[in-house]
Design a protein around this motif. Structure first.
Motif, PDB file in Angstrom:
ATOM      1  N   TYR A 139       0.860  -1.174   0.000  1.00 30.29           N
ATOM      2  CA  TYR A 139       0.000   0.000   0.000  1.00 30.29           C
ATOM      3  C   TYR A 139       0.903   1.232   0.000  1.00 30.29           C
ATOM      4  O   TYR A 139       1.619   1.484   0.968  1.00 30.29           O
ATOM      5  CB  TYR A 139      -0.902   0.016   1.236  1.00 30.29           C
ATOM      6  CG  TYR A 139      -1.807  -1.185   1.349  1.00 30.29           C
ATOM      7  CD1 TYR A 139      -3.020  -1.239   0.650  1.00 30.29           C
ATOM      8  CD2 TYR A 139      -1.467  -2.265   2.163  1.00 30.29           C
ATOM      9  CE1 TYR A 139      -3.850  -2.343   0.761  1.00 30.29           C
ATOM     10  CE2 TYR A 139      -2.295  -3.364   2.275  1.00 30.29           C
ATOM     11  CZ  TYR A 139      -3.490  -3.398   1.570  1.00 30.29           C
ATOM     12  OH  TYR A 139      -4.318  -4.496   1.682  1.00 30.29           O
ATOM     13  N   ARG A 140       0.865   1.990  -1.091  1.00 35.14           N
ATOM     14  CA  ARG A 140       1.732   3.162  -1.221  1.00 35.14           C
ATOM     15  C   ARG A 140       0.914   4.447  -1.077  1.00 35.14           C
ATOM     16  O   ARG A 140      -0.186   4.552  -1.622  1.00 35.14           O
ATOM     17  CB  ARG A 140       2.451   3.163  -2.571  1.00 35.14           C
ATOM     18  CG  ARG A 140       3.404   1.984  -2.758  1.00 35.14           C
ATOM     19  CD  ARG A 140       4.309   2.209  -3.957  1.00 35.14           C
ATOM     20  NE  ARG A 140       5.156   1.064  -4.218  1.00 35.14           N
ATOM     21  CZ  ARG A 140       6.343   0.852  -3.640  1.00 35.14           C
ATOM     22  NH1 ARG A 140       6.799   1.725  -2.761  1.00 35.14           N
ATOM     23  NH2 ARG A 140       7.064  -0.209  -3.941  1.00 35.14           N
ATOM     24  N   LEU A 141       1.526   5.420  -0.389  1.00 39.84           N
ATOM     25  CA  LEU A 141       0.877   6.695  -0.137  1.00 39.84           C
ATOM     26  C   LEU A 141       1.678   7.840  -0.747  1.00 39.84           C
ATOM     27  O   LEU A 141       2.861   7.696  -1.055  1.00 39.84           O
ATOM     28  CB  LEU A 141       0.731   6.911   1.376  1.00 39.84           C
ATOM     29  CG  LEU A 141       0.036   5.779   2.150  1.00 39.84           C
ATOM     30  CD1 LEU A 141       0.106   6.043   3.639  1.00 39.84           C
ATOM     31  CD2 LEU A 141      -1.410   5.615   1.682  1.00 39.84           C
ATOM     32  N   HIS A 142       1.028   8.967  -0.899  1.00 43.86           N
ATOM     33  CA  HIS A 142       1.623  10.161  -1.499  1.00 43.86           C
ATOM     34  C   HIS A 142       2.888  10.576  -0.743  1.00 43.86           C
ATOM     35  O   HIS A 142       2.936  10.566   0.488  1.00 43.86           O
ATOM     36  CB  HIS A 142       0.601  11.298  -1.480  1.00 43.86           C
ATOM     37  CG  HIS A 142       1.068  12.546  -2.149  1.00 43.86           C
ATOM     38  ND1 HIS A 142       1.793  13.521  -1.485  1.00 43.86           N
ATOM     39  CD2 HIS A 142       0.909  12.989  -3.420  1.00 43.86           C
ATOM     40  CE1 HIS A 142       2.058  14.509  -2.317  1.00 43.86           C
ATOM     41  NE2 HIS A 142       1.531  14.211  -3.496  1.00 43.86           N
ATOM     42  N   PHE A 199      -3.746   7.525   9.129  1.00 46.27           N
ATOM     43  CA  PHE A 199      -5.107   7.308   8.631  1.00 46.27           C
ATOM     44  C   PHE A 199      -5.218   5.958   7.928  1.00 46.27           C
ATOM     45  O   PHE A 199      -6.173   5.206   8.141  1.00 46.27           O
ATOM     46  CB  PHE A 199      -5.517   8.433   7.680  1.00 46.27           C
ATOM     47  CG  PHE A 199      -5.943   9.689   8.373  1.00 46.27           C
ATOM     48  CD1 PHE A 199      -7.133   9.750   9.092  1.00 46.27           C
ATOM     49  CD2 PHE A 199      -5.162  10.821   8.319  1.00 46.27           C
ATOM     50  CE1 PHE A 199      -7.535  10.901   9.739  1.00 46.27           C
ATOM     51  CE2 PHE A 199      -5.548  11.991   8.961  1.00 46.27           C
ATOM     52  CZ  PHE A 199      -6.731  12.034   9.676  1.00 46.27           C
ATOM     53  N   ALA A 200      -4.211   5.659   7.085  1.00 44.77           N
ATOM     54  CA  ALA A 200      -4.230   4.382   6.360  1.00 44.77           C
ATOM     55  C   ALA A 200      -4.113   3.207   7.331  1.00 44.77           C
ATOM     56  O   ALA A 200      -4.792   2.187   7.174  1.00 44.77           O
ATOM     57  CB  ALA A 200      -3.091   4.347   5.341  1.00 44.77           C
ATOM     58  N   PHE A 221      -7.286   2.420   9.023  1.00 41.79           N
ATOM     59  CA  PHE A 221      -8.242   1.847   8.079  1.00 41.79           C
ATOM     60  C   PHE A 221      -7.969   0.362   7.823  1.00 41.79           C
ATOM     61  O   PHE A 221      -8.893  -0.452   7.743  1.00 41.79           O
ATOM     62  CB  PHE A 221      -8.185   2.629   6.765  1.00 41.79           C
ATOM     63  CG  PHE A 221      -9.182   2.189   5.750  1.00 41.79           C
ATOM     64  CD1 PHE A 221     -10.536   2.497   5.895  1.00 41.79           C
ATOM     65  CD2 PHE A 221      -8.797   1.450   4.638  1.00 41.79           C
ATOM     66  CE1 PHE A 221     -11.472   2.077   4.958  1.00 41.79           C
ATOM     67  CE2 PHE A 221      -9.721   1.027   3.691  1.00 41.79           C
ATOM     68  CZ  PHE A 221     -11.066   1.350   3.859  1.00 41.79           C
ATOM     69  N   ILE A 222      -6.683  -0.030   7.707  1.00 42.76           N
ATOM     70  CA  ILE A 222      -6.365  -1.412   7.321  1.00 42.76           C
ATOM     71  C   ILE A 222      -5.856  -2.257   8.486  1.00 42.76           C
ATOM     72  O   ILE A 222      -5.726  -3.478   8.359  1.00 42.76           O
ATOM     73  CB  ILE A 222      -5.304  -1.448   6.189  1.00 42.76           C
ATOM     74  CG1 ILE A 222      -3.940  -0.942   6.693  1.00 42.76           C
ATOM     75  CG2 ILE A 222      -5.768  -0.652   4.983  1.00 42.76           C
ATOM     76  CD1 ILE A 222      -2.822  -1.108   5.673  1.00 42.76           C
ATOM     77  N   GLY A 223      -5.538  -1.645   9.636  1.00 44.87           N
ATOM     78  CA  GLY A 223      -4.804  -2.326  10.691  1.00 44.87           C
ATOM     79  C   GLY A 223      -5.502  -3.463  11.387  1.00 44.87           C
ATOM     80  O   GLY A 223      -4.847  -4.357  11.936  1.00 44.87           O
ATOM     81  N   MET A 236       6.846   5.829  12.758  1.00 42.93           N
ATOM     82  CA  MET A 236       6.346   4.680  13.514  1.00 42.93           C
ATOM     83  C   MET A 236       5.026   4.976  14.227  1.00 42.93           C
ATOM     84  O   MET A 236       4.455   4.073  14.858  1.00 42.93           O
ATOM     85  CB  MET A 236       7.394   4.213  14.525  1.00 42.93           C
ATOM     86  CG  MET A 236       8.661   3.648  13.880  1.00 42.93           C
ATOM     87  SD  MET A 236       8.353   2.152  12.869  1.00 42.93           S
ATOM     88  CE  MET A 236       8.285   2.843  11.191  1.00 42.93           C
ATOM     89  N   LEU A 237       4.522   6.207  14.135  1.00 40.22           N
ATOM     90  CA  LEU A 237       3.227   6.511  14.752  1.00 40.22           C
ATOM     91  C   LEU A 237       2.112   5.638  14.184  1.00 40.22           C
ATOM     92  O   LEU A 237       1.262   5.153  14.953  1.00 40.22           O
ATOM     93  CB  LEU A 237       2.888   7.987  14.604  1.00 40.22           C
ATOM     94  CG  LEU A 237       1.571   8.432  15.251  1.00 40.22           C
ATOM     95  CD1 LEU A 237       1.595   8.178  16.750  1.00 40.22           C
ATOM     96  CD2 LEU A 237       1.279   9.905  14.953  1.00 40.22           C
ATOM     97  N   PRO A 238       2.038   5.404  12.859  1.00 45.00           N
ATOM     98  CA  PRO A 238       0.993   4.513  12.336  1.00 45.00           C
ATOM     99  C   PRO A 238       1.030   3.128  12.987  1.00 45.00           C
ATOM    100  O   PRO A 238      -0.022   2.554  13.291  1.00 45.00           O
ATOM    101  CB  PRO A 238       1.322   4.428  10.840  1.00 45.00           C
ATOM    102  CG  PRO A 238       2.018   5.712  10.542  1.00 45.00           C
ATOM    103  CD  PRO A 238       2.830   6.014  11.759  1.00 45.00           C
TER     104      PRO A 238
END
Length: 401
Positions: A69-72, A97-98, A101-103, A120-122
């Motif tokens: 999953y690649r982000l801007h 956010f991503a 959504f997927i975690g 590493m916050l995500p």
């Protein structure tokens, strides 16, 4: 491996960018695990989107069985401190956010902390929201590296960074360190019962079938630096020291700089046309063996900052695999490894005269003297820096939770 847990790797960089995390993901898939990666559109180290990609807000692709999953991505960060700061914030925000959504669908989270700890916050949010166990492999040291890369240390910035670093590490289940030197600095940010696991970077597999490239038309002693060409790599001092060599030494030697980065233009500007310094540009990793084979000494260097005395750059292990004497122009743990294992010569990064003397001593070195530095290479590669041992060990650390 039917029924194996799903693992989400969170990393700012991933293939085709060249980092160890690529091998980890692909090897874990070969072992039968279901592996996904949350990352950015590839831009490193040039600060521009790689050919074949567009800087979309979201892109999904599959490579070698890994779903990505690649982000801007923020561009131009090699030319602007503001854009570099935005680069740190970018993945922290949109990646979070991503991740939310997927975690939920993953059983384990693995964070490849390449640089900015904000990345590493995500991973931490998934752990806190969905109670998924989290393992981090730490490659850099915050907040120390923030100041080392030129950000001014103020009371407010220090307060905010310390709180953030503590928040991240307090919410990690397993911490793997690429350098033993990181442990003393991280003790203030982790729970008192936390155990650190030492997993250094391994050596790249070099293609021994490649023939040496032709680095010069005349027979010379070749010194080669390979990797990111940024300000912290101390190449300005290396160039100045090499340029200070007496003419007879300059006639017998050549300094090769292989790579790209934010400081390349400046380094070219200070390199006199009369001095044998050659910039080879960015070379694909699978072709680097031909450059190592053509070299007589390999240079590893970082500027004189406390954090870099604790850091062991990943290229050290690759240089060991290349089986050439190493010139360690860096303080601390890296030079200690080189000294203890008799891998080459060492000096500090600030003393131009000492660096020049290091070049002279190397140029005068006999073939027999060079061979004495290579005795311990195989033992290190087969044990401490074994790729299989490290990748398998990290996997055990992840799935044991």
């Amino acid at each position: 491996m039917k029924g194996s847990p799903k693992i989400l790797i969170i990393s700012e960089c991933f293939y085709p960018e060249e980092f160890k995390i690529n091998d980890i993901a692909f090897e874990w898939v070969k072992k039968g695990y279901d592996v996904d990666v949350l990352t950015l559109i590839p831009t490193y180290p040039i600060g521009r989107v790689f050919p074949g990609y567009k800087n979309k807000f979201f892109l999904k692709e599959s490579i070698n069985g890994v779903n990505i999953y690649r982000l801007h991505a923020v561009l131009g960060y090699t030319e602007s401190k503001l854009k570099k700061l935005l680069k740190y914030v970018n993945f922290m925000i949109i990646g979070s956010f991503a991740a939310i959504f997927i975690g939920r669908k993953y059983q384990h989270i693995f964070g490849f902390n390449l640089g900015a700890l904000s990345d590493m916050l995500p991973a931490v949010l998934i752990r806190k929201i969905y109670k998924k166990p989290l393992t981090l492999w730490v490659q850099d040291l915050w907040p120390d590296s923030i100041y080392a890369y030129g950000f001014k240390k103020t009371k407010l910035l220090s307060l905010l960074l310390n709180k953030f670093v503590k928040f991240i590490f307090y919410n990690v289940d397993n911490i793997a360190l690429s350098s033993k030197g990181f442990e003393s600095s991280l003790l203030n940010y982790v729970r008192t019962d936390k155990i650190f696991h030492y997993f250094p970077n391994w050596a790249d597999n070099l293609n021994d079938s490649l023939k040496p490239v032709k680095l010069s038309n005349k027979q010379k002693v070749h010194f080669t630096f390979a990797g990111n060409v940024g300000k912290v790599q101390n190449l300005e001092n290396i160039i100045n020291a090499f340029s200070s060599l007496p003419q007879p030494y300059l006639e017998k030697s050549q300094l090769n700089i292989v790579g790209d980065g934010s400081n390349l233009r400046f380094l070219k500007s200070i390199s006199s046309g009369d001095i044998p310094i050659v910039f080879h540009g960015n070379i694909q990793r699978d072709r680097m063996a031909s450059y190592y084979k053509a070299s007589h000494f390999l240079i590893i260097s970082l500027i004189n900052k406390p954090i870099f005395s604790l850091t062991v750059p990943a290229k050290l292990q690759t240089y060991i695999a290349a089986k050439k004497p190493i010139l360690s122009i860096i303080n601390g743990e890296t030079s200690q490894i080189v000294k203890d294992n008799k891998l080459g010569l060492c000096t500090g990064p600030d003393d131009i005269i000492s660096i020049t003397e290091l070049f002279k001593k190397s140029i005068d070195m006999t073939s027999e003297e060079k061979k004495l530095f290579l005795n311990n290479n195989n033992n290190l590669l087969n044990d401490l820096y074994s790729k299989k041992r490290i990748i398998d060990g990290l996997l055990e650390l992840v799935v044991e939770l």
